[in-house]
Design a protein around this motif. Sequence first.
Motif, short mmCIF file in Angstrom:
data_model
loop_
_atom_site.label_atom_id
_atom_site.label_comp_id
_atom_site.label_asym_id
_atom_site.label_seq_id
_atom_site.Cartn_x
_atom_site.Cartn_y
_atom_site.Cartn_z
N LEU A 180 0.45 -1.44 0.17
CA LEU A 180 0.18 0.19 -0.10
C LEU A 180 0.71 1.00 -0.34
N ASP A 181 1.85 1.29 0.59
CA ASP A 181 3.28 2.32 0.54
C ASP A 181 3.18 2.77 -0.73
N THR A 182 3.72 1.53 -1.85
CA THR A 182 4.51 1.69 -2.77
C THR A 182 3.07 1.48 -3.18
N LEU A 183 1.82 1.46 -3.71
CA LEU A 183 0.80 2.30 -4.50
C LEU A 183 0.38 3.64 -4.59
N ALA A 184 0.69 4.08 -2.70
CA ALA A 184 0.68 5.21 -2.66
C ALA A 184 1.49 6.88 -3.25
N ARG A 185 2.73 5.61 -3.39
CA ARG A 185 4.01 7.06 -4.04
C ARG A 185 3.65 6.82 -5.31
N GLU A 199 -4.17 -11.49 -7.01
CA GLU A 199 -5.33 -13.24 -7.47
C GLU A 199 -6.31 -12.14 -7.19
N ARG A 200 -7.83 -13.27 -7.81
CA ARG A 200 -8.63 -12.35 -7.25
C ARG A 200 -9.58 -12.83 -5.90
N GLY A 201 -10.06 -11.18 -5.67
CA GLY A 201 -10.51 -11.46 -4.34
C GLY A 201 -9.79 -10.42 -3.42
N THR A 202 -9.02 -10.13 -4.02
CA THR A 202 -7.82 -9.50 -3.38
C THR A 202 -8.42 -8.25 -2.77
N GLY A 203 -9.78 -7.80 -3.87
CA GLY A 203 -9.72 -6.14 -3.84
C GLY A 203 -8.69 -5.38 -4.79
N LYS A 204 -8.66 -5.23 -5.93
CA LYS A 204 -7.68 -4.64 -6.58
C LYS A 204 -8.41 -3.72 -7.17
N THR A 205 -9.79 -3.96 -7.85
CA THR A 205 -10.65 -3.11 -7.86
C THR A 205 -11.38 -2.00 -6.49
N ARG A 206 -11.39 -2.28 -5.29
CA ARG A 206 -11.64 -1.71 -4.50
C ARG A 206 -10.54 -0.64 -4.02
N LEU A 207 -9.34 -1.24 -4.05
CA LEU A 207 -8.12 -0.31 -3.97
C LEU A 207 -7.73 0.51 -5.11
N VAL A 208 -8.45 0.35 -6.10
CA VAL A 208 -7.98 1.58 -7.47
C VAL A 208 -9.28 2.57 -6.96
N GLU A 209 -9.77 2.12 -6.55
CA GLU A 209 -10.73 3.41 -6.56
C GLU A 209 -10.95 4.07 -5.42
N ASP A 328 5.59 -3.91 -21.48
CA ASP A 328 6.74 -2.26 -21.29
C ASP A 328 6.09 -1.12 -20.53
N ARG A 329 4.89 -0.60 -21.29
CA ARG A 329 4.32 0.81 -20.89
C ARG A 329 3.93 0.62 -19.38
N LEU A 330 3.16 -0.88 -19.18
CA LEU A 330 2.54 -0.90 -18.16
C LEU A 330 3.36 -1.12 -16.65
N SER A 331 4.44 -1.81 -17.24
CA SER A 331 5.34 -2.66 -15.82
C SER A 331 6.35 -1.72 -15.51
N LEU A 332 6.39 -0.10 -16.03
CA LEU A 332 6.92 0.40 -15.42
C LEU A 332 7.29 0.65 -14.16
N LEU A 333 5.96 1.10 -13.34
CA LEU A 333 5.41 0.97 -12.32
C LEU A 333 4.45 0.37 -11.73
N LEU A 334 5.11 -1.07 -10.40
CA LEU A 334 4.60 -1.91 -10.72
C LEU A 334 3.67 -2.34 -9.19
N VAL A 335 2.58 -2.54 -8.89
CA VAL A 335 2.07 -2.51 -7.45
C VAL A 335 1.55 -4.02 -7.29
N GLU A 336 2.32 -4.90 -6.67
CA GLU A 336 1.67 -6.14 -6.04
C GLU A 336 0.85 -6.60 -5.07
N ILE A 337 -0.41 -7.11 -4.99
CA ILE A 337 -1.36 -7.13 -3.70
C ILE A 337 -0.97 -8.26 -3.08
N PRO A 338 -0.64 -8.62 -1.81
CA PRO A 338 -0.31 -9.83 -1.36
C PRO A 338 -1.89 -10.63 -0.93
#
Length: 488
Positions: A180-185, A199-209, A328-338
């Motif tokens: 989450l710190d990485t996502l914020a930066r 993974e599915r169900g980790t709340g990616k959509t809610r995190l983005v919103e 290549d364009r998308l992977s410059l800033l990558l965040v993995e939600i555990p």
Amino acid sequence: MNRGVTNGSLLTWASVGGGPAVLGDVLRLLRTRKVRIARVLYLMQSEDMPLPTESDLGGITLDRILVPLADPTHHRVIHDAVRDRILPRLRSLDGVLHVNVSSGTPAMHAVWLVLHAGGALPMGTLLWSAQRPRTGPTRIDPVDFPIDTYLAQIRRGATARPKEARFDPASRSARRRQALDTLARYARLPRAPLLVLGERGTGKTRLVETFVGPLKNRPKVITVTCGTLDPHLAMSMLFGHVRGAFTGAERDRKGFIEEAAGGVLFLDEVQDLERPVQRQLVRTLQDPERRFRRVGEAQERNADVEVVCASHLSFEALRKRLDPDLFDRLSLLLVEIPPLRDCREDLRDDWTRVWAEARSLEQLSPEAPWSAAIERALKGDPLPGNLRDLQRLALILMARGSTAPSVSGTEQGLLEWTALQARFHAAEQKGATPTDGLGTGTWDGRVRAFKRRLARAARREHGSYVAAAKVLGVSERMLREHAKKEKE
């Protein structure tokens, strides 16, 4: 400034050195500020501390809250105690909350300031500090602490929509907190596409919103589930079209990019876009002005839009599914939600939020049920569905009781949930192979695949190959070589 309120609450530590008289002074000084207090939340480090008298309180309700501290000078000890024992009780308070930061140790003062700056206290909370100068009368002053952190930004959104289950940015587990710190930066960087994996169900959509939108100061988020787009119309749906561009195009139409102008375009499961659409998206992402063409139109348009993409696939699997230039364009800033199974420390908090969101009947208990059996079940299960597994348990327990489930109802609900979980696990294992994630083919090929994943994961975890090599006790060159090797 007029800070007068009716039926406010005062939160204060009991003074070890000054005794109850300190509370009496604070209440008297607040009255001079036209602040009316109806309830005092009195935080006591031990049960044998003296209590204020009725004359000290003047008819005000006193709530004694025992908060034993191993070390009242240790910031982390105080912070964790307040977070676990005090903050949950503040959600149901009526009126404005006033916090007296004067009583207690200097570390206690600092914790109140940090919590307030981080948005952990209820919206509208006011801080006060009693001053006892050597000359002149004792006074109480408002504490103006106008530091606005990303934690406060996120928590303000949570306060505005309290029934939504969402991650706390100050998570207990190190892995989630780091993500989450990485996502914020990353979210604060303008014009930089962001990729969120999990993974599915980790709340990616809610995190983005709830994270990315507020941090970019763009509350409008247009979410596109890429797999639901008709392959023949996806280009038009994303970029728009002009009248006559194809059969059935009877009028000009904006695409999702234009609809998201001024906000965030969120492409969920981006790998499901058709390759021609991916190629066209590359053109838009590589342009600072986000230029694009509607289908059937020669002139380019531009849109002030931020782009965030997400996928449940692993880094390697996504790389194979996406157009190389788009990846290549998308992977410059990558965040993995555990996944939840790697963040067990956050399970109870997640469970509390999921229960609150799933609670659809007023007669159901507002507090999430918790017992040793529930704790064992959640901590012992791999939770492949992540938050969806918690949602399933909440619905089953709610169906077992019109209010809070009884002990027997909870036990039966856990049995049902465990049986369902076993079916999901079996179905998942049936579709998997024993060597998932470890390569295919010969022993040497699988070892190379594992080393490649290990090298890349170590670089992501530690920030660079240099730092990762130091932690793992190997050379930077070796890590880089393994990271570049492909399966044979």
